[in-house]
Every structure is written in structure tokens, then in C-alpha cells.
Design an enzyme around this catalytic site. Structure first.
Site: not given
Ligand code: RB5
Length: 144
Positions: A12, A68, A135-136
């Protein structure tokens, strides 16, 4: 010409940034496979890391973007999978080395920690930078 498919997924916290990233990928000529989330309600980021890891394994695409809040949780979760090399990037320089030296196949972004313009710069550099190999390659093989 067949368009390369790019996977995108977020929790989200990354939902809005994912929409912008998806549009930019289409503008750059990619086909986008959006694995969710498709709503702003609270979800668990490991589910979306898992979805991208599975899609990579199934050959639905060879690269993806995970978002995230910080990019930390979703990149940690994705990197539990041996075939995933998710790189959390906060700058175009991170993105360039993630591709050139680490052959990262997932760009991880933090929607709460990285501004959208920097995120878009990370995306275009990530998409346009080839792996240097040599090398990578030896080092990447050691943990793949
Ligand atoms: C969600 O609130 C948050 O914890 C997630 O999006 C993230 O940042 C986790 O690492």
C-alpha cells in the site's frame, strides 16, 4: 518488435509510486505486468515480493520493480529467493552499479524515502545499464 515485459508490484505504501513507474515503463517501450497491490488498503509486502519472485521463476519476465515504504522490507523478502537479486536504490548511481556490477534483476524503491523524480531516474538508469560481466559474473555466481 516484441516488447520486453517488466514486472511491477508494491504494498500500500508504494501503490502511488507504482502507478507512476508503470506509466514511465510503458513510455519507455516496455509491456508492464502489474502484480498488485491494486488498492490503497494495508497489505503485507512479503506477498508482493513473493509474487515477483514467482513470476521471474516462471519466466514471465526477466526483471521487475518492487516498492514499499522504505524498499527495505520488500527487498529483504525478495532476496530470500536465490534467483532474485533485488537492489534497493536511492540514486541513479546505486541503480547503475546495481546493474553493472550486481546484475540486479529487481529494482527496489522506497516510496516514503525516495522522491518520485529520483525514483524515475533510478528506473531509467536501471533499465538502460547492461551487466559488465567478467569478474562481476564470478562474484554473482558465488551467491546465485
Ligand atoms: C508498511 O507500513 C511499511 O512497513 C512497508 O511499506 C515497508 O516500509 C517495510 O519495509
Amino acid at each position: 518488435m516484441v516488447k520486453e515485459t517488466m514486472l511491477i508490484a508494491s504494498d500500500h505504501a508504494g501503490f502511488e509510486m507504482k502507478a507512476v513507474i508503470g506509466v514511465r515503463l510503458i513510455d519507455l517501450g516496455f509491456k508492464v505486468l502489474d502484480l498488485g497491490t491494486n488498492k490503497t488498503g494495508s497489505v503485507d509486502y512479503p506477498d508482493f515480493a513473493e509474487a515477483v519472485a514467482l513470476a521471474l521463476l516462471e519466466g514471465k519476465a526477466s526483471r521487475g520493480v518492487l516498492i514499499c515504504g522504505t524498499g527495505i522490507g520488500i527487498s529483504i523478502a525478495a532476496n530470500r529467493h536465490r534467483h532474485v537479486r533485488a537492489a534497493l536504490c536511492h540514486s541513479a548511481t546505486d541503480a547503475r552499479f546495481a546493474r553493472a556490477h550486481n546484475d540486479a534483476n529487481v529494482l527496489a524503491l522506497g516510496a516514503r524515502t525516495t522522491g518520485i523524480e529520483i525514483a524515475l531516474d533510478c528506473l531509467s538508469i536501471f533499465m538502460g545499464t547492461p551487466f559488465e560481466g567478467g569478474r562481476h559474473q564470478r562474484r554473482v555466481k558465488q551467491y546465485s
